[in-house]
Design a protein around this motif. Structure first.
Motif: not given
Length: 249
Positions: A88-98
């Motif tokens: 969840t943390s990894a995918l949320v970080a990706k989402t925030v950056v994008v």
């Protein structure tokens, strides 16, 4: 912050963000320039965003989807999940950056289109004074950001670039408009479709080319429509995170 930095580095290690950003800028600014140059007289402020609010966002959706589906395609997502067991943390970080990049790109496209129109048609009154006018121009970045969140969620769920891109483009550019031709019920359904509400948020009234869903009786205010659009994007992301956590990478 480390996860955000890692995701930023991973994203810009591929060519797709650069190509998609250039294409979105070309479409948004270029189409506005064409319409401004072809106009015989002064142009309204609404015309300055004719490309950024309709076509350029499609490119941003593609960029956001590729940000996650490319990792699944080349199996680098497995290394990511091994390094960061909390998926969840990894995918949320990706989402925030994008989403941040999409928002920044949206503002560049929006104000770039406005600036080009002002340059080509100096006799036009393109001053941004009212709240509706600011929402129409500056609101592009907000729609791009949450559109990117939605695209990342679809990418996580589908995991294949072609499938995710097809779903997003058909949904945004075709399906919601076609629903309107359903007798009686079509316009009622359109009032609750996400991209129709995004267009409603960007609208300034009947004189704006961005007036989404003409003839649609929206039940929400412009900001209410934005909240609805953002809520659907976040809800899709939550579903995608739950699915990603339960299945194999």
């Amino acid at each position: 912050m480390t996860l955000l930095a890692v995701e930023r580095i991973k994203l810009f290690s591929t060519r797709s963000p650069y190509w998609c950003s250039a294409l979105a800028l070309a479409l948004g600014v270029g189409i506005t320039a064409i319409f401004a140059a072809a106009s015989d007289g002064p142009i309204p402020l609404g015309l300055t965003q004719i490309g950024s609010g309709q076509l350029a966002i499609a490119v941003v959706l593609v960029m956001a989807a590729l940000a996650v589906t490319t990792e699944y395609r080349f199996q680098t997502i497995r290394a990511t999940f091994l390094a960061v067991p909390n998926r969840t943390s990894a995918l949320v970080a990706k989402t925030v950056v994008v989403a941040f990049i999409a928002a920044l790109l949206g503002e560049i496209v929006a104000f770039g289109s406005w600036g080009v129109a002002k340059l080509i048609s100096p006799e036009s009154d393109l001053a941004i004074n009212t709240a509706a006018e600011w929402r129409h121009v500056a609101g592009i970045g907000l729609i791009y950001a949450f559109g990117a969140v939605m695209a990342v969620a679809i990418g996580i769920l589908v995991r294949q670039s072609a499938g995710a891109i097809a779903i997003l483009l058909v949904w945004q550019m075709l399906a919601e408009n076609l629903i309107g031709i359903i007798p009686k019920a079509g316009v009622k359904i359109q009032a609750w479709l996400p991209f129709m509400n995004a267009s409603h948020f960007l609208s300034m009234g009947s004189d704006s080319p961005e007036q989404g869903g003409q003839g649609v009786d929206f039940k929400l205010s412009e900001w209410g429509s934005f909240g609805y659009f953002a809520g659907i994007a976040v809800a899709l992301l939550v579903v995608a995170l739950v699915v990603a956590k339960r299945r194999d990478a």
